[in-house]
Design a protein around this motif. Structure first.
Motif, PDB file in Angstrom:
ATOM      1  N   ALA A  89       0.835  -1.206   0.000  1.00 53.62           N
ATOM      2  CA  ALA A  89       0.000   0.000   0.000  1.00 53.62           C
ATOM      3  C   ALA A  89       0.872   1.258   0.000  1.00 53.62           C
ATOM      4  CB  ALA A  89      -0.944   0.004   1.200  1.00 53.62           C
ATOM      5  N   ALA A  90       1.937   1.250   0.789  1.00 53.91           N
ATOM      6  CA  ALA A  90       2.827   2.407   0.838  1.00 53.91           C
ATOM      7  C   ALA A  90       3.512   2.622  -0.508  1.00 53.91           C
ATOM      8  CB  ALA A  90       3.879   2.225   1.937  1.00 53.91           C
ATOM      9  N   HIS A  91       3.932   1.538  -1.161  1.00 50.71           N
ATOM     10  CA  HIS A  91       4.584   1.683  -2.464  1.00 50.71           C
ATOM     11  C   HIS A  91       3.612   2.196  -3.525  1.00 50.71           C
ATOM     12  CE1 HIS A  91       7.867  -0.807  -0.705  1.00 50.71           C
ATOM     13  NE2 HIS A  91       8.559   0.096  -1.369  1.00 50.71           N
ATOM     14  N   VAL A  92       2.393   1.698  -3.513  1.00 53.37           N
ATOM     15  CA  VAL A  92       1.392   2.202  -4.456  1.00 53.37           C
ATOM     16  C   VAL A  92       1.154   3.691  -4.193  1.00 53.37           C
ATOM     17  CG1 VAL A  92      -1.059   2.101  -5.090  1.00 53.37           C
ATOM     18  CG2 VAL A  92       0.272  -0.009  -4.908  1.00 53.37           C
ATOM     19  N   ALA A  93       1.034   4.061  -2.924  1.00 50.40           N
ATOM     20  CA  ALA A  93       0.814   5.469  -2.581  1.00 50.40           C
ATOM     21  C   ALA A  93       1.979   6.332  -3.050  1.00 50.40           C
ATOM     22  CB  ALA A  93       0.610   5.615  -1.069  1.00 50.40           C
ATOM     23  N   LEU A  94       3.196   5.846  -2.887  1.00 56.15           N
ATOM     24  CA  LEU A  94       4.361   6.613  -3.333  1.00 56.15           C
ATOM     25  C   LEU A  94       4.378   6.778  -4.854  1.00 56.15           C
ATOM     26  CD1 LEU A  94       6.970   5.141  -0.863  1.00 56.15           C
ATOM     27  CD2 LEU A  94       6.276   7.550  -0.989  1.00 56.15           C
ATOM     28  N   TYR A  95       4.019   5.725  -5.585  1.00 56.64           N
ATOM     29  CA  TYR A  95       3.951   5.840  -7.042  1.00 56.64           C
ATOM     30  C   TYR A  95       2.864   6.835  -7.452  1.00 56.64           C
ATOM     31  CZ  TYR A  95       7.260   2.164  -8.308  1.00 56.64           C
ATOM     32  OH  TYR A  95       8.401   1.436  -8.509  1.00 56.64           O
ATOM     33  N   VAL A  96       1.712   6.782  -6.792  1.00 54.83           N
ATOM     34  CA  VAL A  96       0.645   7.745  -7.087  1.00 54.83           C
ATOM     35  C   VAL A  96       1.146   9.160  -6.821  1.00 54.83           C
ATOM     36  CG1 VAL A  96      -1.632   8.579  -6.329  1.00 54.83           C
ATOM     37  CG2 VAL A  96      -1.266   6.136  -6.749  1.00 54.83           C
ATOM     38  N   PHE A  97       1.846   9.329  -5.715  1.00 55.35           N
ATOM     39  CA  PHE A  97       2.365  10.643  -5.344  1.00 55.35           C
ATOM     40  C   PHE A  97       3.335  11.184  -6.394  1.00 55.35           C
ATOM     41  CE2 PHE A  97       5.990  12.873  -3.311  1.00 55.35           C
ATOM     42  CZ  PHE A  97       5.348  14.046  -2.971  1.00 55.35           C
ATOM     43  N   ILE A  98       4.317  10.366  -6.814  1.00 58.23           N
ATOM     44  CA  ILE A  98       5.338  10.883  -7.736  1.00 58.23           C
ATOM     45  C   ILE A  98       4.772  11.150  -9.124  1.00 58.23           C
ATOM     46  CG2 ILE A  98       7.310  10.011  -6.429  1.00 58.23           C
ATOM     47  CD1 ILE A  98       7.521   7.695  -8.444  1.00 58.23           C
ATOM     48  N   LEU A  99       3.607  10.607  -9.410  1.00 55.25           N
ATOM     49  CA  LEU A  99       2.935  10.946 -10.663  1.00 55.25           C
ATOM     50  C   LEU A  99       1.945  12.096 -10.480  1.00 55.25           C
ATOM     51  CD1 LEU A  99       2.170   7.441 -12.185  1.00 55.25           C
ATOM     52  CD2 LEU A  99       3.724   9.166 -13.102  1.00 55.25           C
TER      53      LEU A  99
END
Length: 176
Positions: A89-99
């Motif tokens: 979940a944290a990795h998905v959130a980080l990818y969403v954030f950087i995009l």
């Protein structure tokens, strides 16, 4: 046929992209926090640095996602199911954030009737036209996401340190 086992470490390009994006996100945060008040001479410089960092984060994130989609990542370090779920979940959130964060920043400028202009280049771009009615919602989303991700990025870093110093597993070493 036997399946190819996942790698033990992230590939060199994945590691380089991870740390470049980290440095650019840190630079974007630094620049926006220390840009100075409106009208201050340093404000234009630091705002320009913020824009450069944001655009580069977006471009490198696209490359990183493309790389990740075509190259295997190491298998998750064995652990409790909740820990694995939270890590994903944290990795998905980080990818969403950087995009999402750079896209929101670009939209914020464009909705204000300004193109994205990168210092040092004789080039600018806009993806949407002015829309003063939509701008406040995009500004709020950009600021809210930026503030929320201080927390998520901090948790990500703390989790890496916890794995390294407390659990003494190879989680952090795989990204160095």
């Amino acid at each position: 046929m036997s399946a190819v086992p996942p790698p033990q470490r992230y590939s060199r390009p994945a590691v380089v992209l991870h740390w470049l994006i980290f440095l650019l996100v840190a630079l974007a945060y630094f620049a926006i926090e220390f840009r100075g008040p409106r009208g201050a001479p340093e404000r234009a410089f630091w705002t320009g640095i913020h824009l450069w960092a944001g655009v580069l984060v977006l471009l490198l994130s696209i490359v990183r996602i493309g790389w990740r989609a075509t190259h295997a990542a190491p298998a998750p370090v064995p652990g409790p199911a909740l820990q694995t779920c939270l890590a994903r979940a944290a990795h998905v959130a980080l990818y969403v954030f950087i995009l999402a964060q750079p896209i929101l920043g670009i939209l914020l400028l464009n909705l204000n009737g300004r193109p994205v202009t990168l210092i040092g280049l004789d080039w600018s771009f806009a993806v949407v036209g002015p829309n003063p009615g939509l701008r406040p919602a995009v500004k709020e989303a950009h600021e809210l996401l930026g503030n929320a991700f201080y927390f998520v990025i901090g948790l990500h870093a703390l989790a890496a340190l916890w794995h390294h110093y407390v659990k003494r597993d190879d989680t952090l070493k795989r990204m160095i």
